[in-house]
Design an enzyme around this catalytic site. Structure first.
Site, PDB file in Angstrom:
ATOM      1  N   TYR A  92       4.106   9.403 -20.433  1.00  0.00           N
ATOM      2  CA  TYR A  92       4.566  10.719 -19.968  1.00  0.00           C
ATOM      3  C   TYR A  92       4.971  11.567 -21.211  1.00  0.00           C
ATOM      4  O   TYR A  92       5.249  11.010 -22.232  1.00  0.00           O
ATOM      5  CB  TYR A  92       5.750  10.797 -19.242  1.00  0.00           C
ATOM      6  CG  TYR A  92       5.721  10.639 -17.815  1.00  0.00           C
ATOM      7  CD1 TYR A  92       4.787  11.022 -16.922  1.00  0.00           C
ATOM      8  CD2 TYR A  92       6.632   9.523 -17.127  1.00  0.00           C
ATOM      9  CE1 TYR A  92       4.895  10.977 -15.547  1.00  0.00           C
ATOM     10  CE2 TYR A  92       6.543   9.364 -15.555  1.00  0.00           C
ATOM     11  CZ  TYR A  92       5.644  10.217 -15.008  1.00  0.00           C
ATOM     12  OH  TYR A  92       5.699   9.783 -13.558  1.00  0.00           O
ATOM     13  N   ALA A 137      10.334  11.231 -13.961  1.00  0.00           N
ATOM     14  CA  ALA A 137      10.672  10.289 -15.298  1.00  0.00           C
ATOM     15  C   ALA A 137      12.062   9.934 -15.512  1.00  0.00           C
ATOM     16  O   ALA A 137      12.438   9.377 -16.472  1.00  0.00           O
ATOM     17  CB  ALA A 137       9.941  10.721 -16.512  1.00  0.00           C
ATOM     18  N   GLU A 138      13.002  10.399 -14.769  1.00  0.00           N
ATOM     19  CA  GLU A 138      14.574  10.089 -15.121  1.00  0.00           C
ATOM     20  C   GLU A 138      14.903  10.746 -16.238  1.00  0.00           C
ATOM     21  O   GLU A 138      15.842  10.262 -16.943  1.00  0.00           O
ATOM     22  CB  GLU A 138      14.697   8.556 -14.914  1.00  0.00           C
ATOM     23  CG  GLU A 138      15.006   8.116 -13.479  1.00  0.00           C
ATOM     24  CD  GLU A 138      13.281   7.521 -13.193  1.00  0.00           C
ATOM     25  OE1 GLU A 138      12.735   8.244 -12.051  1.00  0.00           O
ATOM     26  OE2 GLU A 138      12.760   6.692 -13.634  1.00  0.00           O
ATOM     27  N   GLU A 196       3.293  12.884  -8.739  1.00  0.00           N
ATOM     28  CA  GLU A 196       3.882  12.604  -7.445  1.00  0.00           C
ATOM     29  C   GLU A 196       4.243  13.955  -6.739  1.00  0.00           C
ATOM     30  O   GLU A 196       5.241  14.222  -6.263  1.00  0.00           O
ATOM     31  CB  GLU A 196       5.388  11.947  -7.647  1.00  0.00           C
ATOM     32  CG  GLU A 196       5.073  10.673  -8.217  1.00  0.00           C
ATOM     33  CD  GLU A 196       6.374   9.912  -8.395  1.00  0.00           C
ATOM     34  OE1 GLU A 196       7.486  10.336  -8.747  1.00  0.00           O
ATOM     35  OE2 GLU A 196       6.288   8.512  -8.383  1.00  0.00           O
ATOM     36  N   GLU A 295       1.334   3.930 -10.432  1.00  0.00           N
ATOM     37  CA  GLU A 295       2.847   3.514 -10.879  1.00  0.00           C
ATOM     38  C   GLU A 295       3.182   2.337 -10.067  1.00  0.00           C
ATOM     39  O   GLU A 295       3.199   2.779  -8.770  1.00  0.00           O
ATOM     40  CB  GLU A 295       3.828   4.581 -10.797  1.00  0.00           C
ATOM     41  CG  GLU A 295       3.727   5.717 -11.860  1.00  0.00           C
ATOM     42  CD  GLU A 295       4.874   6.638 -11.872  1.00  0.00           C
ATOM     43  OE1 GLU A 295       6.020   6.363 -11.093  1.00  0.00           O
ATOM     44  OE2 GLU A 295       4.774   7.835 -12.132  1.00  0.00           O
TER      45      GLU A 295
END
Ligand SMILES: *[C@@H]1O[C@H](CO)[C@@H](O)[C@H](O)[C@H]1NC(C)=O
Ligand SMILES: *[C@@H]1O[C@H](CO)[C@@H](O)[C@H](O)[C@H]1NC(C)=O
Length: 994
Positions: A92, A137-138, A196, A295
């Protein structure tokens, strides 16, 4: 092969078409049309991708360069990924770190990607680039910079102001990624637009999933020079944007996190969580592209107040890998990316509020880069097997069924049928069963239908296990008629062929070879018998190795699984060794091996050594060896841990700075930003205050925010109600003038605190100032399109001062990091600094002018006897011998015993900086993280390091750290080579500090 046709499904739009479409009717899709071939290096058919015409089984792990801001360590992680048998990494890219100010894109120093691309090339790793612009990606804002809170357009939609906001970033990052595409000699072979894009509130985004938007993002990349294929990652296999559909990508992919993120019950595998029928779904959704999972669960995130990553790594452990990953292979997946393979660290405020500083993720490689989790070794066994099994790459996955191919309905078998070789994935029908089940396996082979074992009456599948059985498997010139033991690797050398197989404890296995004889040459306990034209081997798994010579020159190494964990495969050799083998080079009669050891280890090269070896080196040093008549090279790698003399933080002298100078009655907030906007740019939440107090309206987004509310007392004030919002586990403390009125301690379940504070009696007609110090934990992500969660504001959201009929009686000012979006420290990026006075002045940076500060022995261990925030700085000298990789962590003592008032656990939080890099946020009353790894490179392992801690006491009684130590993990003797200390800005006097 369908190399040419599959490339043609690329769509194109001109900028003016897009403008028309965006301004046009909502459901107006752009018709994809054929476009000339963009490149012919990365192609695909229905089975696999090809690179330069060669089939590639793409086994990849997710690794975010920005979560390890030490470029000279990237190759270390990449080599550890490569050593698994992987050939890919997905990255990312975090927009928020690269465009802290709208229009100013910067990707230099630790943020430069070119060194990462070079490291990937050096490691032999292909990359999937995932630049977003939305990444989730938090990370804070899901990758959206804070200033997007001021953009009126709906995020992740075709709204023009949102699309406009992405232009500079996408153009700038694409230029960098484009140069690193394989077409230009770089490692990037695929690009994933968006991320997503699968969930929406369709009451506000009725056009979802919007092909116009999805196409627009792709077109941005194409227009900026991206020619490699686009791959998608539907959050679930929803079938959105499959090739050929409006907005469709080139290769369809989806994500899967079947065990979820509840690390609370690490031994519970709920019924029904194993994916089934994915092959059928793939055939329906995207039959002409490789079955791709962008993922797949490799661990779990963990929220504030969670249970810690060790528990997550238990939930998502080696048994999870066996059952769930092999279930994936049963669907014929040939492009698989494990999220995360290495998690890293949410340093410098880069995380979202749903997580803390560590992003270890319970993944295969620890945050410390240590590879001692069994899941690393298990994954290595799986990946190496698939890489030497080209028949798998094109096998046709069948529907699995209970009871097929075995004599029990307790087992479920999925066949993958090749032209000659067949693969069978076997698991329990109740996938989470803990039973050991005995069975016989019956399958067609070139020797007819065989029921296996032939020599012994049963096979066994233990609970939470899954296995591959193979039939007519090609081992060079030999036909492995079948094997119930799993294959680790094999290779044909000039002088011999080597095959390594393994089994689990307590199991009995059988393998057979067609048309050759066999004899035991090492160990015992293998029953060897002829059955027709085949020679059958049958053995109970034990820890003592067996070697069987088959035919003229095939050596079958029969291992137990734990022993197999110690074997490695490089391009040239197969060997048994210790902790890690990075690479090996055969040059005439010499062999050079590079690797790491964490204990004295046996080295045994079982295949690929020169037949008359003259020199063996390990990490450049000659080592003594023996070579057997079979050419096997044996040696011993010595290990003797160095004495580490780590400083005792409690006996160091620390310098002390009161980092809430705002409480002094002589403090001037003249230079602070006035909260004077009588509206907000935020389209997500209406104001509940007369002027906006949303920090993003004024350019402050990260870390500590401070507010100053000036008012003239009526004398009637008795309470002050405040809502302040900083995300999960955020907290705040409030003073009126220098009088502490209270705190919101923060909690994992609360994004904000709503608190009514009692006030001291105030003198009518006198001027007072409310000071609010608010700790924020990042900006929310924006997972569900339409919900606009990323725009959830930070700061004081509402307030009521009793004794005043109008909120407007309070005039507010605010600040965050010095300069806001015109941030000062470009080496550490736009997120590393918050608004504490010490940060505004740059006192967290090396070279800070601490001489005049008071000395405090033990610093934060001495602590505060009243509420406030104390900033302590010291020098930590390290002298760690070079050649050793020593994981260092700060450990906060988190005993429930206490220094708080009334015997309760004290409420405090702390931030940690090493050489200017914010490397930890500790919240004592929320947890769970109390150990904070800091990598070499942030540390200078052979020098002086500037370490600072801000200790924030939120209670009347004050607080001190209960213990605070620097701790080393097991030193690893490493062949990696030197790590370069990253260059960061050092302190210089800042203009306009307040
Ligand atoms: C988007 O950018 C274009 C081109 O610069 C400009 O004409 C347009 O006004 C912008 N739209 C918005 C909503 O900002
Ligand atoms: C698997 O089953 C589905 C129906 O559930 C069927 O459509 C499909 O053709 C089957 N696949 C194979 C390979 O037999």
């Amino acid at each position: 092969m369908k190399l040419s046709t599959s490339l043609l499904v690329l769509t194109s739009l001109t900028a003016s078409t897009l403008a028309r479409v965006i301004g046009g009717k909502p459901n107006q899709f752009i018709q994809p049309y054929k476009r000339e071939v963009l490149q012919d290096i990365v192609t695909w058919d229905e089975h696999t991708i090809f690179v330069n015409g060669e089939r590639v089984l793409f086994l990849s792990g997710e690794f975010h360069p920005f979560r390890l801001p030490v470029p000279s360590l990237w190759l270390d992680v990449l080599q550890k990924i490569k050593a698994l048998g992987f050939n890919g990494v997905s990255i990312y890219i975090d927009w928020a770190l690269l465009e802290g100010k709208s229009g100013s894109f910067e990707a230099e120093g630790v943020f430069a990607l070119e060194p990462f691309f070079e490291a990937a090339k050096a490691a032999g790793i292909y990359l999937i680039a995932r630049p977003g612009p939305y990444i989730n990606a938090e990370v804070s804002g899901g990758g959206f910079p804070g200033w997007l809170q001021r953009v009126p357009g709906r995020l992740r939609t075709r709204d023009e102001s949102f699309l406009n906001a992405t232009e500079n970033y996408v153009k700038s990052i694409s230029e960098i990624v484009a140069k690193a595409q394989i077409t230009n000699g770089g490692p990037v072979i695929l690009l994933q637009p968006e991320n997503e894009y699968t969930s929406a509130d369709e009451t506000v985004v009725p056009e979802f999933p919007d092909a116009v938007y999805f196409e627009y993002i792709q077109e941005q990349y194409r227009n900026a020079g991206i020619v490699v294929p686009f791959i998608s990652n539907d959050a679930r296999p929803a079938g959105y944007f499959t090739p050929g559909s409006p907005g469709g990508v080139d290769i369809y992919g989806y994500d899967g996190y079947p065990l979820g993120f509840d690390c609370a019950n690490p031994y519970t595998w709920p019924d029904g969580n194993l994916p089934t029928d994915r092959n059928t779904l793939h055939e329906q959704q995207s039959p002409n592209t490789p079955h791709s999972v962008l993922e797949f669960q490799g661990g779990s995130f963990d929220p504030w107040g969670g249970l810690g990553f060790d528990q997550c790594s238990e939930l998502l452990n080696h048994e999870f890998e066996r059952v769930f990953y092999k279930n994936n292979y049963g669907f014929g997946i040939t492009l698989l990316n494990i999220y995360m393979i290495f998690g890293g660290t949410n340093w410098g405020n880069l995380g979202h509020p749903g997580g803390y500083t560590s992003y270890d993720y319970g993944s295969v490689i620890r945050e410390t880069r240590v590879i001692d989790r069994e899941k690393y070794s298990e994954l290595k066994l799986q990946a190496n097997f698939l890489q030497v099994s080209p028949a798998y790459w094109t096998a046709e996955a069948q529907n699995g069924t209970n009871g097929s191919f075995t004599d029990t309905n307790a087992l479920h078998v999925t066949a993958l049928l090749g032209n000659v070789t067949n693969f069978y994935v076997i698991r329990h029908s109740a996938y989470n069963s803990l039973d050991s089940t005995n069975y016989k396996f019956t399958a067609p082979t070139s020797a007819g239908n065989l029921t296996i074992p032939q020599l012994n009456n049963t096979l066994t599948l233990n609970g939470r296990d899954s296995k591959f059985h193979v039939t007519d498997y090609d081992v060079g010139e030999y036909n492995l008629l079948y094997s119930t033991a799993e294959i680790f690797s094999w290779k044909k050398y000039d002088s011999k062929t080597v095959l390594v197989v393994y089994g689990g404890p307590g199991e009995q296995h059988e393998a057979a070879f067609t048309g050759v004889d066999a004899s035991l040459v090492e160990g015992s306990g293998v029953n060897i018998a002829k059955k027709g034209d085949a020679t059958v081997l049958n053995w109970p798994v034990s820890t003592s190795r067996k070697i069987v010579k088959v035919g003229e020159d095939l050596y079958v190494y029969i291992l137990d699984r734990n022993s197999a964990y110690n074997y490695w495969v490089t391009d040239d050799i197969i060997l048994k060794a210790g902790y890690l083998i990075r690479n090996a080079t055969v040059d005439a009669d010499s062999l050079s091996i590079v690797g790491d050891v964490n204990a004295t280890s046996t080295l045994e090269v079982i295949g690929g050594a020169p037949s008359k070896l003259t020199t063996l080196t390990f990490n450049g040093e000659s080592v003594a060896f023996n070579q057997s008549s079979l050419g096997v090279v044996s040696s011993s790698l010595s290990y003797s841990a160095p004495e580490l003399d780590l400083p005792d933080l409690s006996s160091l002298t620390w310098k002390y700075f009161d980092t809430v100078p705002e409480l002094s009655n002589t403090y001037s907030d003249e230079a602070w930003t006035s909260a004077s906007l009588d509206f907000t740019y935020n389209s997500h939440r209406n104001l509940t205050t007369p002027t906006s107090l949303y920090s993003s309206d004024y350019g402050y987004h990260y870390g500590v925010l401070l507010y100053r509310g000036h008012f003239t007392a009526t004398g009637e004030e008795s309470t002050l109600f405040i809502t302040a919002q900083g995300g999960s586990a955020s907290g705040f403390t409030v003073w009126v003038n220098s009088t502490f009125v209270g705190s919101w301690a923060g909690a994992d379940y609360a994004n904000n605190g709503n608190v009514t504070f009692n006030l001291p009696s105030l003198t009518s007609g006198s001027n007072y100032v409310i000071t609010v110090v608010l700790d924020t934990t990042g900006l929310d992500e924006n997972w569900t399109v339409g919900e606009e969660e990323m725009k959830t504001p930070r700061g004081v959201i509402s307030y009521t001062l009793s004794g005043h009929s109008s909120q407007s009686d309070v005039a507010w000012k605010l600040t965050g990091n010095l300069g806001g979006e015109d941030y000062i420290d470009h080496t550490r990026g736009p997120l590393n600094e918050g608004g504490l006075a010490a940060e505004r002045a740059g006192y967290h940076l090396p070279g800070a002018p601490t001489d005049s500060w008071n000395d405090v022995v033990g610093g934060p261990l001495a602590g505060l006897d009243k509420p406030g925030v104390a900033f302590y700085a010291t020098t930590v000298d390290l002298d760690i011998p070079s050649g050793w990789d020593v994981p260092l962590s700060f450990v906060f003592g988190n005993s429930s015993s206490t220094t708080g008032s009334n015997g309760t656990s004290a409420v405090y939080r702390a931030q940690l900086w090493v050489n200017g890099w914010q490397y930890g946020k500790y919240v004592h009353n929320v947890g769970p993280q109390d150990s904070f790894p800091v990598p070499e490179g942030i540390w200078d392992y052979q020098g002086s390091n500037y370490v600072a801690v801000a200790l924030w006491a939120l209670e009347e009684a004050g607080a001190k750290l209960e213990s605070f130590t620097l701790e080393a993990g097991t030193p690893v003797k490493s062949g990696y080579g030197p790590v370069t200390v990253v260059e960061g800005e050092t302190w210089s006097k800042r203009e306009g500090v307040y």
